[in-house]
Structure formats: C-alpha cells, structure tokens
Write a protein that holds these residues in place. Structure first.
Motif, PDB file in Angstrom:
ATOM      1  N   ALA A 170       0.834  -1.210   0.000  1.00  0.00           N
ATOM      2  CA  ALA A 170       0.000   0.000   0.000  1.00  0.00           C
ATOM      3  C   ALA A 170       0.864   1.255   0.000  1.00  0.00           C
ATOM      4  N   PHE A 171       1.951   1.214   0.730  1.00  0.00           N
ATOM      5  CA  PHE A 171       2.905   2.330   0.778  1.00  0.00           C
ATOM      6  C   PHE A 171       3.492   2.589  -0.607  1.00  0.00           C
ATOM      7  N   ASN A 172       4.015   1.531  -1.254  1.00  0.00           N
ATOM      8  CA  ASN A 172       4.616   1.675  -2.576  1.00  0.00           C
ATOM      9  C   ASN A 172       3.612   2.185  -3.603  1.00  0.00           C
ATOM     10  N   ASP A 173       2.410   1.588  -3.585  1.00  0.00           N
ATOM     11  CA  ASP A 173       1.389   1.973  -4.563  1.00  0.00           C
ATOM     12  C   ASP A 173       0.972   3.431  -4.375  1.00  0.00           C
ATOM     13  N   THR A 174       0.806   3.856  -3.126  1.00  0.00           N
ATOM     14  CA  THR A 174       0.370   5.236  -2.873  1.00  0.00           C
ATOM     15  C   THR A 174       1.429   6.239  -3.298  1.00  0.00           C
ATOM     16  N   VAL A 175       2.675   5.979  -2.941  1.00  0.00           N
ATOM     17  CA  VAL A 175       3.755   6.904  -3.318  1.00  0.00           C
ATOM     18  C   VAL A 175       3.857   7.017  -4.836  1.00  0.00           C
ATOM     19  N   ARG A 176       3.789   5.896  -5.532  1.00  0.00           N
ATOM     20  CA  ARG A 176       3.865   5.940  -7.000  1.00  0.00           C
ATOM     21  C   ARG A 176       2.675   6.695  -7.597  1.00  0.00           C
ATOM     22  N   GLU A 177       1.508   6.447  -7.042  1.00  0.00           N
ATOM     23  CA  GLU A 177       0.297   7.080  -7.578  1.00  0.00           C
ATOM     24  C   GLU A 177       0.283   8.585  -7.336  1.00  0.00           C
ATOM     25  N   VAL A 178       0.694   9.015  -6.135  1.00  0.00           N
ATOM     26  CA  VAL A 178       0.608  10.432  -5.771  1.00  0.00           C
ATOM     27  C   VAL A 178       1.768  11.240  -6.338  1.00  0.00           C
ATOM     28  N   PHE A 179       2.987  10.650  -6.356  1.00  0.00           N
ATOM     29  CA  PHE A 179       4.170  11.418  -6.737  1.00  0.00           C
ATOM     30  C   PHE A 179       4.803  10.972  -8.058  1.00  0.00           C
ATOM     31  N   ALA A 180       4.247   9.942  -8.684  1.00  0.00           N
ATOM     32  CA  ALA A 180       4.758   9.435  -9.969  1.00  0.00           C
ATOM     33  C   ALA A 180       6.221   9.007  -9.866  1.00  0.00           C
ATOM     34  N   LEU A 181       6.622   8.547  -8.693  1.00  0.00           N
ATOM     35  CA  LEU A 181       7.961   8.023  -8.456  1.00  0.00           C
ATOM     36  C   LEU A 181       7.857   6.887  -7.441  1.00  0.00           C
ATOM     37  N   THR A 182       8.784   5.955  -7.514  1.00  0.00           N
ATOM     38  CA  THR A 182       8.860   4.956  -6.460  1.00  0.00           C
ATOM     39  C   THR A 182       9.427   5.613  -5.205  1.00  0.00           C
ATOM     40  N   PRO A 183       9.251   5.017  -4.037  1.00  0.00           N
ATOM     41  CA  PRO A 183       9.873   5.582  -2.843  1.00  0.00           C
ATOM     42  C   PRO A 183      11.386   5.792  -3.003  1.00  0.00           C
ATOM     43  N   SER A 184      12.067   4.810  -3.590  1.00  0.00           N
ATOM     44  CA  SER A 184      13.510   4.962  -3.788  1.00  0.00           C
ATOM     45  C   SER A 184      13.812   6.085  -4.765  1.00  0.00           C
ATOM     46  N   GLY A 185      13.000   6.214  -5.812  1.00  0.00           N
ATOM     47  CA  GLY A 185      13.193   7.292  -6.770  1.00  0.00           C
ATOM     48  C   GLY A 185      12.968   8.649  -6.145  1.00  0.00           C
ATOM     49  N   LEU A 186      11.998   8.733  -5.240  1.00  0.00           N
ATOM     50  CA  LEU A 186      11.721   9.984  -4.553  1.00  0.00           C
ATOM     51  C   LEU A 186      12.905  10.371  -3.674  1.00  0.00           C
ATOM     52  N   ARG A 187      13.487   9.397  -2.993  1.00  0.00           N
ATOM     53  CA  ARG A 187      14.660   9.681  -2.154  1.00  0.00           C
ATOM     54  C   ARG A 187      15.861  10.069  -3.015  1.00  0.00           C
ATOM     55  N   ASP A 188      16.080   9.360  -4.091  1.00  0.00           N
ATOM     56  CA  ASP A 188      17.220   9.656  -4.960  1.00  0.00           C
ATOM     57  C   ASP A 188      17.105  11.056  -5.560  1.00  0.00           C
ATOM     58  N   ARG A 189      15.887  11.479  -5.852  1.00  0.00           N
ATOM     59  CA  ARG A 189      15.673  12.769  -6.509  1.00  0.00           C
ATOM     60  C   ARG A 189      16.127  13.936  -5.652  1.00  0.00           C
ATOM     61  N   VAL A 190      15.990  13.809  -4.327  1.00  0.00           N
ATOM     62  CA  VAL A 190      16.346  14.928  -3.443  1.00  0.00           C
ATOM     63  C   VAL A 190      17.666  14.696  -2.719  1.00  0.00           C
ATOM     64  N   ALA A 191      18.248  13.508  -2.868  1.00  0.00           N
ATOM     65  CA  ALA A 191      19.430  13.163  -2.073  1.00  0.00           C
ATOM     66  C   ALA A 191      20.728  13.706  -2.646  1.00  0.00           C
ATOM     67  N   ARG A 192      20.702  14.198  -3.865  1.00  0.00           N
ATOM     68  CA  ARG A 192      21.944  14.649  -4.499  1.00  0.00           C
ATOM     69  C   ARG A 192      22.553  15.804  -3.714  1.00  0.00           C
ATOM     70  N   GLY A 193      23.634  15.512  -3.003  1.00  0.00           N
ATOM     71  CA  GLY A 193      24.308  16.551  -2.233  1.00  0.00           C
ATOM     72  C   GLY A 193      23.632  16.918  -0.934  1.00  0.00           C
ATOM     73  N   HIS A 194      22.551  16.202  -0.577  1.00  0.00           N
ATOM     74  CA  HIS A 194      21.823  16.515   0.655  1.00  0.00           C
ATOM     75  C   HIS A 194      21.666  15.243   1.473  1.00  0.00           C
ATOM     76  N   PRO A 195      22.647  14.880   2.278  1.00  0.00           N
ATOM     77  CA  PRO A 195      22.537  13.645   3.047  1.00  0.00           C
ATOM     78  C   PRO A 195      21.361  13.685   4.005  1.00  0.00           C
ATOM     79  N   ALA A 196      20.677  12.559   4.127  1.00  0.00           N
ATOM     80  CA  ALA A 196      19.512  12.481   5.012  1.00  0.00           C
ATOM     81  C   ALA A 196      19.947  12.514   6.460  1.00  0.00           C
ATOM     82  N   ALA A 197      19.038  12.960   7.307  1.00  0.00           N
ATOM     83  CA  ALA A 197      19.322  13.017   8.738  1.00  0.00           C
ATOM     84  C   ALA A 197      19.284  11.619   9.331  1.00  0.00           C
ATOM     85  N   ALA A 198      19.913  11.495  10.480  1.00  0.00           N
ATOM     86  CA  ALA A 198      19.870  10.216  11.183  1.00  0.00           C
ATOM     87  C   ALA A 198      18.462   9.932  11.666  1.00  0.00           C
ATOM     88  N   SER A 199      18.178   8.679  11.920  1.00  0.00           N
ATOM     89  CA  SER A 199      16.865   8.282  12.391  1.00  0.00           C
ATOM     90  C   SER A 199      16.475   9.056  13.648  1.00  0.00           C
TER      91      SER A 199
END
Length: 497
Positions: A170-199
């Motif tokens: 459900a998570f994967n399907d919703t992200v793809r449907e709403v943002f037209a990207l997979t969850p990994s693609g969404l992370r890759d799109r904004v990760a260039r030069g911007h490391p994610a914060a720690a948990s």
C-alpha cells in the motif's frame, strides 16, 4: 468566505495565472493534459484555462487521478484556514484527521468522537471536500511518507509503518500514484548533495501565508515558558510534547518565508501529529490578509495592524496542559504563573532526556490530567479557592467530562468549563482562544485589554467593550493580539537570540 472557491472557475483561473500564494491551500488546480495537480502559486507557466480543473483538497485531486507536481509540491501547502476558524462538523472532522484520529481509530472512531454516524461523516466530507475521511487520511499519509523519505535515512519498511500504511505494498502503490515516483526514486531525486538526517532527527520547513509577525507569537511563548518543559534558546522556541506513541522535543525558529522545525521523536509514527500540533501552536494555517483587512476597517485598530501586520494567536500543543496553566495564571503575574507551573512539573511531570545533550533546559513532559488527579491539594502554594478550581478542572479533564481536543465542540466546552467552581469569563475565553483555537474568543475582562482600551479611548467596561468589539467578529482573538501589543510587556517582543 472562500470555502467553495474551487467552484468559481474564473476566480481560480485568475489566481493561477497570477501565481497568487494567498490561495495556496484554499484550492488545487489540475491540468488534464499532464495529469498533474498544483498549488495556485506553482512557478511553471500556467496552462490554458480550458485544460484546468479545480478541487477543494489534495485528496480530491488524487482521487480524480492526478499526481502531485514535483515543482510546487502542493501536498506541502499551508492548510486551509477554514478548519481553524469554523466550528461545524466538517471543520472538527478535519482537525481530528490532521491529528491522526483516522489512522489510530479508523472512521468509526472519528465518527464516535464527533457524535455522528460514519455515513453522515462520509457524506458531509465528500460534499465539501470531494473526498471521504479515508482518502483525506491517505493523502496525509502520503505527505508524511514523503517527508520521511526525503529527510531521513530510515528504511522504507520503517517509513511505511511510521506513516500509517497497513502494508509495504500500500505504501509503494500510494507513493507511486501520488508522486509518480517509487519511494527509492523519490529519495534519490532529493538526495543529491543533501545527506539524510539520522533516524529520529528531522529538520522541516513549516510554510505559512504571509505576512507573519513573529514578535508576539514567539514572544508570548518565550515569556510564559514553563521551566523544564519550554525554553528559548539560540533563537528558537523549544519544548517537549506528549504524543500518542511516545514524546518529542521540538525547536521552532522563525524565518521570513517559513518556520524552521527540528523534531526529535521517540517514535516516527508520531510525525504527522507532531507537525499538525506545531502548526496549530503557531497558528500557521491562518489567513492574515482576511483577518487584517477586517480589523483594519476599524479606525482605532488600523494603526496597530499597519504597524505590525500578520499577528497570529499563540496556541498550544496540549489543550489540557494549557487549561491547567490558565487556572494557575488567574490573578497572578506571568512570573508567578510560571513558578506554580514549574512546581507541578517537577513534582508530577514525566522526566525525559533532552536530545541536545544538555542536562538542564528541557527535562520533563507537562503532567497529564491523570497524573495531576493524584496530587495533594494542600501542597499547592495558592489560596484554597484556587486549589478547588484546579482540582475540579483536573478531575473533569481526567474523567473526560470536558473535551478540549482538536474535534471538540467549542460551545459545549465553554459551558462545561463555566460550570466549574472558580472558572469565570476570563479563564473560559483564554482557554477558548489558545486551547480550543476559537478565533473569535474575546477576553474583555483581561487587564491588558482594558489598559489598551483606555489608551485607545475605547469603552472601559467589559460589557461596553464587548459590544464595541462586535465589529471585529469573527476575528476578535486576533484583535486581542493587536490590543496586547500596545503594552510594554515581554510577550510582545521577540526574545534576543
């Protein structure tokens, strides 16, 4: 009112063509040739009017098959001001959905809190917002998922769980449907030069409709901060929050175009609720243009509005906490009220560890009504009558006889509060303004308001002043902020960094 603005096609087209940010959150524009929906202020070239469609909510646009624009990120628009100033069933439902009730209790739980059947709730939300409670909650889950994907290094499975999805699929399907990207693609799109914060460490930007005057908003919160629970440090208001699955420490810092929000959560499932409560605390979904235009029409208030437009009402992340603090503040100074509250916190609050690593500063959660119900009133260092008021209020809150929550009925809450011993008009209206969030609450008996009335040559008695203030409806709580600002008090000043 703009609650049916999406039906006024000509007006919506004009707002989109002028990229008017004032209407972000009021409606959403979709383009049938691209399958994308946007906020009105989207920076891309506006489409032809015949290709535009308009929706009252992001959920309605998503249900119609449109994907969120990757440029303007319409799911991150300020929320509609309607849910803040209205007291009807739809507004109450939307406040509860924002507070995560559907994710925690389902649609039956939402309906039960509101005293309606699930069918009635579904019908009213669909009629006004073009989507039912499940779709509205799903759109909110999608936004939470995007925030976690883009700003943390959490595994996708943990994000799906934290955002409230029932399954990874459900998570994967919703992200793809709403943002037209997979969850990994969404992370890759904004990760260039911007490391994610720690948990557990999140840095977010909370949008608002301009203008915003931070002076009284952050000044009030800092001046009344309860030691151990709140503090002003390094140019930010910091406080602890009790949440459904754990607790959080939040730091909020004003900037010209957003409020920077740093959240340390003990459980990521609380992200959506924590953001909602921070927005509510700072009144970030208000429509300052509508408020100021009405108040400016009064020649006595116009100079105050023109001097510092965009004042917000400082609210609370915990209505029960604020109600207790309002009683502690009856007929005493700000300093005395802070001292009384600090003693309650030290004696009955739950200890926490400040993630900043400091041993002083934020040390406790404010005690819950259940914890305060166990206190010995003879230990309270104020008059017997106020002890009775406090213990009566705490008992009513702990016994759920009074609902001050996001979906509460404001009139009923006022009536039940006024029935308690020692709670008069000042306390009722103060709680209504800052805990219930009623934008028309008016503290006519407040000493600061009466001093401002004298300075502005307004009527001096509460009855006459209330009559005079009828012209300020439905924004009298905002008029209170402008009137308070005439005094030389720390609540009116942004603290030094």
């Amino acid at each position: 009112m703009l609650d049916d603005m999406h039906e006024d096609v000509e007006r919506c087209v004009r707002a989109v063509q002028s990229k008017d940010a004032r209407f972000d959150g009021w409606f959403y524009g979709a383009v049938i040739t691209t399958g994308i929906y946007c906020r009105p202020s989207c920076p891309v070239v506006p489409p032809k009017p015949e290709n535009m469609r308009f929706y009252p909510s992001a959920a309605a646009a998503q249900q119609a098959g449109f994907r969120a624009c990757k440029r303007c990120r319409p799911d991150a628009s300020p929320g509609s001001p309607e849910w803040n100033h209205r007291a009807d069933i739809v507004a109450r439902a939307m406040r509860l959905i924002a507070d995560g009730v559907v994710d925690r209790e389902g649609v039956p739980g939402l309906a039960a809190r509101l005293g309606y059947s699930t069918r009635q709730i579904e019908r009213q939300l669909r009629a006004e917002l073009g989507a039912g409670p499940l779709a509205l909650a799903r759109a909110q889950r999608a936004q939470t998922a995007r925030l976690l994907i883009e700003t943390t290094a959490l595994p996708m499975g943990d994000i799906a769980f934290a955002a409230g999805f029932a399954s990874i699929r459900a998570f994967n399907d919703t992200v793809r449907e709403v943002f037209a990207l997979t969850p990994s693609g969404l992370r890759d799109r904004v990760a260039r030069g911007h490391p994610a914060a720690a948990s557990g460490a999140l840095s977010l930007r909370l949008p608002f409709r301009a203008p915003l005057c931070p002076d009284n908003l952050f000044g009030h919160l800092a001046a009344t901060a309860v030691p151990g629970v709140e503090e002003w440090r390094d140019g930010a208001y910091r406080r602890t929050m009790r949440l459904p699955h754990g607790h959080a420490v939040v730091a909020l810092r004003p900037h010209p175009e957003h409020v920077a929000c740093s959240l340390a959560l003990t459980d990521p499932r609380d992200l959506t609720i924590a953001i909602s409560r921070c927005r509510r605390l700072l009144d970030l979904d208000a429509d300052p243009i509508a408020v100021d235009d009405l108040l400016r029409a009064d020649p006595d208030l116009a100079p105050l509005v023109d001097k510092a437009p965009g004042r917000r009402v400082p609210r609370t992340v915990d209505p029960a906490e604020f109600a207790v603090r309002a009683v502690l503040g009856q007929q005493v100074s700000t300093a005395a009220a802070r001292t009384h509250a600090a003693r309650l916190v030290a004696a009955h609050g739950e200890q926490i560890t400040d993630p900043s690593g400091r041993s002083t500063g934020l040390t406790h959660l404010f005690p819950s009504p259940a914890a305060l119900a166990e206190l010995d009133p003879t230990t309270l260092a104020f008059p017997r009558t106020r002890r009775t008021t406090l213990t009566s209020l705490v008992a009513a809150l702990a016994g759920e006889e009074i609902d001050l929550g996001a979906g509460s009925d404001w009139d009923e809450a006022r009536t039940r509060l006024a029935a308690l011993p020692g709670i008069g008009p000042w306390t009722v209206e103060t709680i209504a303004m800052r805990a219930l969030g009623d934008p028309d609450a008016f503290t006519a008996t407040d000493l600061g308001i009466r001093a401002a009335a004298r300075e502005l040559d307004l009527p001096g008695t509460p009855v006459a002043l209330t009559r005079r203030a009828a012209a300020w409806r439905p924004w009298r709580a905002y008029a209170v902020q402008y009137l308070w600002a005439t005094g030389d008090h720390a609540i009116n000043r942004l603290p030094a960094a």
